[in-house]
Design a protein around this motif. Structure first.
Motif, PDB file in Angstrom:
ATOM      1  N   GLN A  13      38.805  38.680  43.447  1.00 49.98           N
ATOM      2  CA  GLN A  13      37.542  39.336  43.104  1.00 49.98           C
ATOM      3  C   GLN A  13      37.852  40.519  42.194  1.00 49.98           C
ATOM      4  OE1 GLN A  13      35.080  39.899  46.513  1.00 49.98           O
ATOM      5  NE2 GLN A  13      33.674  41.270  45.473  1.00 49.98           N
ATOM      6  N   SER A  14      37.152  40.593  41.045  1.00 50.25           N
ATOM      7  CA  SER A  14      37.455  41.664  40.100  1.00 50.25           C
ATOM      8  C   SER A  14      36.345  41.850  39.076  1.00 50.25           C
ATOM      9  CB  SER A  14      38.759  41.362  39.363  1.00 50.25           C
ATOM     10  OG  SER A  14      39.042  42.366  38.421  1.00 50.25           O
ATOM     11  N   GLU A  15      36.243  43.072  38.577  1.00 52.14           N
ATOM     12  CA  GLU A  15      35.367  43.381  37.449  1.00 52.14           C
ATOM     13  C   GLU A  15      36.161  43.402  36.148  1.00 52.14           C
ATOM     14  OE1 GLU A  15      33.410  47.075  38.288  1.00 52.14           O
ATOM     15  OE2 GLU A  15      32.195  46.208  39.881  1.00 52.14           O
ATOM     16  N   ASN A  16      37.459  43.136  36.231  1.00 44.23           N
ATOM     17  CA  ASN A  16      38.340  43.252  35.068  1.00 44.23           C
ATOM     18  C   ASN A  16      38.988  41.934  34.666  1.00 44.23           C
ATOM     19  OD1 ASN A  16      37.986  46.134  34.833  1.00 44.23           O
ATOM     20  ND2 ASN A  16      39.206  46.281  36.697  1.00 44.23           N
ATOM     21  N   CYS A  17      38.257  40.841  34.797  1.00 48.37           N
ATOM     22  CA  CYS A  17      38.790  39.538  34.405  1.00 48.37           C
ATOM     23  C   CYS A  17      38.845  39.417  32.888  1.00 48.37           C
ATOM     24  CB  CYS A  17      37.910  38.416  34.950  1.00 48.37           C
ATOM     25  SG  CYS A  17      37.968  38.253  36.735  1.00 48.37           S
ATOM     26  N   PHE A  26      41.973  36.331  36.594  1.00 49.23           N
ATOM     27  CA  PHE A  26      41.878  37.497  37.470  1.00 49.23           C
ATOM     28  C   PHE A  26      43.154  38.324  37.406  1.00 49.23           C
ATOM     29  CE2 PHE A  26      38.761  34.578  39.066  1.00 49.23           C
ATOM     30  CZ  PHE A  26      37.748  35.358  39.597  1.00 49.23           C
ATOM     31  N   PRO A  27      43.010  39.672  37.341  1.00 53.47           N
ATOM     32  CA  PRO A  27      44.207  40.521  37.298  1.00 53.47           C
ATOM     33  C   PRO A  27      45.042  40.361  38.572  1.00 53.47           C
ATOM     34  CG  PRO A  27      42.183  41.855  37.247  1.00 53.47           C
ATOM     35  CD  PRO A  27      41.773  40.425  37.316  1.00 53.47           C
ATOM     36  N   ALA A  85      44.124  32.101  36.989  1.00 51.61           N
ATOM     37  CA  ALA A  85      42.900  31.333  36.796  1.00 51.61           C
ATOM     38  C   ALA A  85      42.874  30.183  37.804  1.00 51.61           C
ATOM     39  CB  ALA A  85      42.825  30.793  35.374  1.00 51.61           C
ATOM     40  N   PHE A  86      41.677  29.651  38.044  1.00 48.39           N
ATOM     41  CA  PHE A  86      41.495  28.624  39.064  1.00 48.39           C
ATOM     42  C   PHE A  86      40.741  27.415  38.516  1.00 48.39           C
ATOM     43  CE2 PHE A  86      41.685  32.735  41.185  1.00 48.39           C
ATOM     44  CZ  PHE A  86      42.609  32.508  42.193  1.00 48.39           C
TER      45      PHE A  86
END
Length: 94
Positions: A13-17, A26-27, A85-86
């Motif tokens: 979970q992140s706001e900085n992808c 995702f970082p 990444a997923f």
């Protein structure tokens, strides 16, 4: 805020992808590593470099090679170095 989930668990979970070719990367500090197991799988992208993979494991179930990252990306992809990444059924919402 982007969020990756599978089998009821939040994988990241992140706001900085970083978004590359439609994939959310995702970082590293946003990843719940407890759900990821390194594999021997590798693929090569012409402009990003060699990708390494993780199997996602949650509640006794496994999703083989459902996450990938670039540990040593080519210069044009340095912004996603070690970002994860997923795919393969992992739900990514933003």
């Amino acid at each position: 805020m982007a969020k990756a989930t599978w089998n009821g668990a939040t994988l990241a979970q992140s706001e900085n992808c970083e978004i590359v070719e439609g994939n959310y990367y995702f970082p590293p500090d946003s990843i719940n590593q407890e759900y990821l197991k390194p594999t021997e799988t590798h693929t090569t992208c012409g402009w990003k470099g060699v990708a390494s993979y993780y199997t996602v494991a949650v509640n006794g179930e496994e999703n083989k090679d459902a996450a990938w990252y670039y540990p040593q990306p080519k210069e044009k992809a340095e912004n996603i170095k070690n970002y994860v990444a997923f795919w393969r059924g992992v739900k990514v919402e933003s």
